[in-house]
Design a protein around this motif. Structure first.
Motif, PDB file in Angstrom:
ATOM      1  N   ALA A   1       0.810  -1.375  -0.175  1.00 43.42           N
ATOM      2  CA  ALA A   1       0.105   0.151  -0.176  1.00 43.42           C
ATOM      3  C   ALA A   1       0.882   1.238   0.264  1.00 43.42           C
ATOM      4  CB  ALA A   1      -0.955  -0.107   1.321  1.00 43.42           C
ATOM      5  N   CYS A   2       1.965   1.236   0.680  1.00 43.50           N
ATOM      6  CA  CYS A   2       2.658   2.579   0.793  1.00 43.50           C
ATOM      7  C   CYS A   2       4.208   2.593   0.021  1.00 43.50           C
ATOM      8  CB  CYS A   2       3.095   2.589   2.310  1.00 43.50           C
ATOM      9  SG  CYS A   2       1.676   2.573   3.364  1.00 43.50           S
ATOM     10  N   LEU A   3       4.677   1.658  -0.319  1.00 37.36           N
ATOM     11  CA  LEU A   3       5.869   1.831  -0.889  1.00 37.36           C
ATOM     12  C   LEU A   3       5.931   1.790  -2.622  1.00 37.36           C
ATOM     13  CD1 LEU A   3       7.934  -0.987   1.025  1.00 37.36           C
ATOM     14  CD2 LEU A   3       7.683   1.593   1.686  1.00 37.36           C
ATOM     15  N   ASP A   4       6.990   2.584  -2.929  1.00 38.57           N
ATOM     16  CA  ASP A   4       7.088   2.701  -4.478  1.00 38.57           C
ATOM     17  C   ASP A   4       7.858   1.589  -4.921  1.00 38.57           C
ATOM     18  OD1 ASP A   4       9.861   3.188  -3.976  1.00 38.57           O
ATOM     19  OD2 ASP A   4       9.485   5.366  -4.121  1.00 38.57           O
ATOM     20  N   ASP A   5       8.264   1.270  -6.020  1.00 38.72           N
ATOM     21  CA  ASP A   5       8.940   0.268  -6.743  1.00 38.72           C
ATOM     22  C   ASP A   5      10.267   0.160  -6.198  1.00 38.72           C
ATOM     23  OD1 ASP A   5       6.763  -0.653  -8.302  1.00 38.72           O
ATOM     24  OD2 ASP A   5       7.395   0.448 -10.187  1.00 38.72           O
ATOM     25  N   LYS A   6      11.045   1.151  -5.945  1.00 42.79           N
ATOM     26  CA  LYS A   6      12.243   1.187  -5.440  1.00 42.79           C
ATOM     27  C   LYS A   6      12.369   0.384  -4.092  1.00 42.79           C
ATOM     28  CE  LYS A   6      16.699   3.604  -4.788  1.00 42.79           C
ATOM     29  NZ  LYS A   6      16.819   4.728  -3.830  1.00 42.79           N
ATOM     30  N   GLU A   7      11.507   1.332  -3.296  1.00 41.42           N
ATOM     31  CA  GLU A   7      11.299   1.149  -1.817  1.00 41.42           C
ATOM     32  C   GLU A   7      10.833  -0.457  -1.672  1.00 41.42           C
ATOM     33  OE1 GLU A   7      10.084   5.305  -0.016  1.00 41.42           O
ATOM     34  OE2 GLU A   7       8.628   4.020  -1.015  1.00 41.42           O
ATOM     35  N   LYS A   8       9.940  -0.959  -2.484  1.00 39.09           N
ATOM     36  CA  LYS A   8       9.562  -2.437  -2.524  1.00 39.09           C
ATOM     37  C   LYS A   8      10.805  -3.485  -2.736  1.00 39.09           C
ATOM     38  CE  LYS A   8       4.598  -1.923  -3.737  1.00 39.09           C
ATOM     39  NZ  LYS A   8       3.682  -2.210  -4.721  1.00 39.09           N
ATOM     40  N   GLN A   9      11.630  -3.103  -3.496  1.00 41.66           N
ATOM     41  CA  GLN A   9      12.846  -3.792  -3.630  1.00 41.66           C
ATOM     42  C   GLN A   9      13.603  -3.940  -2.373  1.00 41.66           C
ATOM     43  OE1 GLN A   9      14.692  -2.214  -6.996  1.00 41.66           O
ATOM     44  NE2 GLN A   9      13.634  -3.339  -8.478  1.00 41.66           N
ATOM     45  N   VAL A  10      13.855  -2.777  -1.765  1.00 36.23           N
ATOM     46  CA  VAL A  10      14.594  -2.814  -0.644  1.00 36.23           C
ATOM     47  C   VAL A  10      14.073  -3.594   0.540  1.00 36.23           C
ATOM     48  CG1 VAL A  10      15.503  -1.412   1.097  1.00 36.23           C
ATOM     49  CG2 VAL A  10      15.851  -0.589  -1.348  1.00 36.23           C
ATOM     50  N   TYR A  11      12.510  -3.489   0.494  1.00 35.52           N
ATOM     51  CA  TYR A  11      11.641  -4.161   1.523  1.00 35.52           C
ATOM     52  C   TYR A  11      11.900  -5.621   1.115  1.00 35.52           C
ATOM     53  CZ  TYR A  11       7.741  -6.325   3.482  1.00 35.52           C
ATOM     54  OH  TYR A  11       6.893  -7.166   4.205  1.00 35.52           O
TER      55      TYR A  11
ATOM     56  N   LEU B   1      17.846  -3.532  10.664  1.00 37.64           N
ATOM     57  CA  LEU B   1      17.465  -2.219  10.788  1.00 37.64           C
ATOM     58  C   LEU B   1      18.357  -0.903   9.769  1.00 37.64           C
ATOM     59  CD1 LEU B   1      16.646  -1.927  14.594  1.00 37.64           C
ATOM     60  CD2 LEU B   1      15.152  -1.903  12.604  1.00 37.64           C
ATOM     61  N   LEU B   2      19.468  -1.644   9.452  1.00 35.71           N
ATOM     62  CA  LEU B   2      20.086  -0.713   8.184  1.00 35.71           C
ATOM     63  C   LEU B   2      19.215  -0.513   7.126  1.00 35.71           C
ATOM     64  CD1 LEU B   2      23.711  -2.720   8.472  1.00 35.71           C
ATOM     65  CD2 LEU B   2      22.915  -0.491   9.482  1.00 35.71           C
ATOM     66  N   PHE B   3      18.262  -1.182   6.869  1.00 34.12           N
ATOM     67  CA  PHE B   3      17.332  -0.895   5.664  1.00 34.12           C
ATOM     68  C   PHE B   3      16.567   0.418   6.016  1.00 34.12           C
ATOM     69  CE2 PHE B   3      18.071  -5.272   4.978  1.00 34.12           C
ATOM     70  CZ  PHE B   3      18.356  -5.358   3.552  1.00 34.12           C
ATOM     71  N   GLU B   4      16.450   0.729   7.275  1.00 37.55           N
ATOM     72  CA  GLU B   4      15.715   1.899   7.672  1.00 37.55           C
ATOM     73  C   GLU B   4      16.157   3.178   6.964  1.00 37.55           C
ATOM     74  OE1 GLU B   4      13.962   1.315  12.143  1.00 37.55           O
ATOM     75  OE2 GLU B   4      15.952   2.067  12.065  1.00 37.55           O
ATOM     76  N   ASN B   5      17.491   3.392   6.687  1.00 36.22           N
ATOM     77  CA  ASN B   5      18.132   4.457   6.107  1.00 36.22           C
ATOM     78  C   ASN B   5      17.675   4.579   4.689  1.00 36.22           C
ATOM     79  OD1 ASN B   5      19.647   4.636   8.619  1.00 36.22           O
ATOM     80  ND2 ASN B   5      21.291   3.105   7.710  1.00 36.22           N
ATOM     81  N   GLU B   6      17.059   3.696   4.203  1.00 40.88           N
ATOM     82  CA  GLU B   6      16.596   3.813   2.586  1.00 40.88           C
ATOM     83  C   GLU B   6      15.561   4.839   2.544  1.00 40.88           C
ATOM     84  OE1 GLU B   6      18.188   2.210  -0.006  1.00 40.88           O
ATOM     85  OE2 GLU B   6      19.885   1.615   1.353  1.00 40.88           O
ATOM     86  N   SER B   7      14.316   4.856   3.450  1.00 40.39           N
ATOM     87  CA  SER B   7      13.552   5.854   3.331  1.00 40.39           C
ATOM     88  C   SER B   7      12.716   5.619   4.752  1.00 40.39           C
ATOM     89  CB  SER B   7      12.442   5.330   2.234  1.00 40.39           C
ATOM     90  OG  SER B   7      11.539   4.256   2.553  1.00 40.39           O
ATOM     91  N   GLU B   8      11.919   6.908   4.618  1.00 34.63           N
ATOM     92  CA  GLU B   8      11.012   6.948   5.930  1.00 34.63           C
ATOM     93  C   GLU B   8       9.849   5.987   6.070  1.00 34.63           C
ATOM     94  OE1 GLU B   8      10.884   8.895   9.028  1.00 34.63           O
ATOM     95  OE2 GLU B   8      13.047   9.170   8.399  1.00 34.63           O
ATOM     96  N   LYS B   9       9.359   5.683   4.965  1.00 35.18           N
ATOM     97  CA  LYS B   9       8.529   4.608   4.954  1.00 35.18           C
ATOM     98  C   LYS B   9       8.963   3.163   5.302  1.00 35.18           C
ATOM     99  CE  LYS B   9       6.181   6.727   0.859  1.00 35.18           C
ATOM    100  NZ  LYS B   9       6.081   6.647  -0.668  1.00 35.18           N
ATOM    101  N   LEU B  10      10.236   2.846   4.647  1.00 35.91           N
ATOM    102  CA  LEU B  10      10.537   1.630   5.316  1.00 35.91           C
ATOM    103  C   LEU B  10      11.033   1.695   7.017  1.00 35.91           C
ATOM    104  CD1 LEU B  10      13.282   0.708   2.509  1.00 35.91           C
ATOM    105  CD2 LEU B  10      11.318  -0.786   3.167  1.00 35.91           C
ATOM    106  N   LYS B  11      11.429   2.956   7.217  1.00 38.88           N
ATOM    107  CA  LYS B  11      11.670   2.995   8.700  1.00 38.88           C
ATOM    108  C   LYS B  11      10.249   2.711   9.524  1.00 38.88           C
ATOM    109  CE  LYS B  11      13.594   5.919  12.180  1.00 38.88           C
ATOM    110  NZ  LYS B  11      14.403   7.167  12.424  1.00 38.88           N
TER     111      LYS B  11
END
Length: 166
Positions: free
Chosen positions: A44-54, A125-135
């Motif tokens: 629901a919240c992440l764009d494509d790049k963020e989804k890949q990181v997720y 938790l290092l993945f939190e640095n990628e975006s506020e949404k991931l955090k």
């Protein structure tokens, strides 16, 4: 050690092992639920790049964190079985129980294993640095990190307080 001190050590070790078993069981259950919830949030919240990181973070959760917790849970169950067997077998020989408690060293064994979980969570938790949404999506893991840190500290403090008085 006096008999009362040996009994205190036995009861304390028994409670510490059981409390940590319940902590690990609860953690495993909660994380499994969080995986499902986070998938919905990610869609629901992440764009494509963020989804890949997720997806990378999710893979780490499923392949590293859940596996590590399951292995540690098995280890602590084994420790508890050995502890119970030894205490039952050596019940009439307090000196041997004292040596067995020292040999088993459940407190340090459990805390060392909990620290392994912390290291996996820190990596995650290092993945939190990628975006506020991931955090935001990874918020439960910051909570679990705090719980585990407090558990390690609690285990140490309880052990030290109990045996400072003895």
């Amino acid at each position: 050690m006096k008999r009362s001190e040996v009994l205190t050590a036995v009861l304390l070790q028994d409670r510490l092992i059981r409390l940590n078993l319940r902590l690990l069981e609860g953690l495993l259950s909660e994380i499994r639920g969080d995986i499902e919830e986070s998938k919905i949030l990610a869609d629901a919240c992440l764009d494509d790049k963020e989804k890949q990181v997720y997806e990378k973070a999710l893979l780490m959760i499923e392949e590293n964190l859940l596996l590590k917790i399951s292995e540690i849970l098995d280890h602590v169950y084994d420790l508890y079985e050995i502890f119970n067997f030894d205490i039952t077998f050596l019940a009439s020989i307090p000196e041997e129980i004292e040596r067995e408690i020292e040999r088993l060293d459940a407190l340090n064994s459990i805390n060392t294993k909990l620290e392994l979980i912390l290291s996996v969570i820190d990596e995650l938790l290092l993945f939190e640095n990628e975006s506020e949404k991931l955090k935001t999506i990874l918020t439960p893991f910051r909570v679990y990190r705090e719980i585990i840190e407090h558990s390690i500290s609690f285990n140490k403090r309880l052990w030290e307080l109990t045996f400072q008085r003895s």
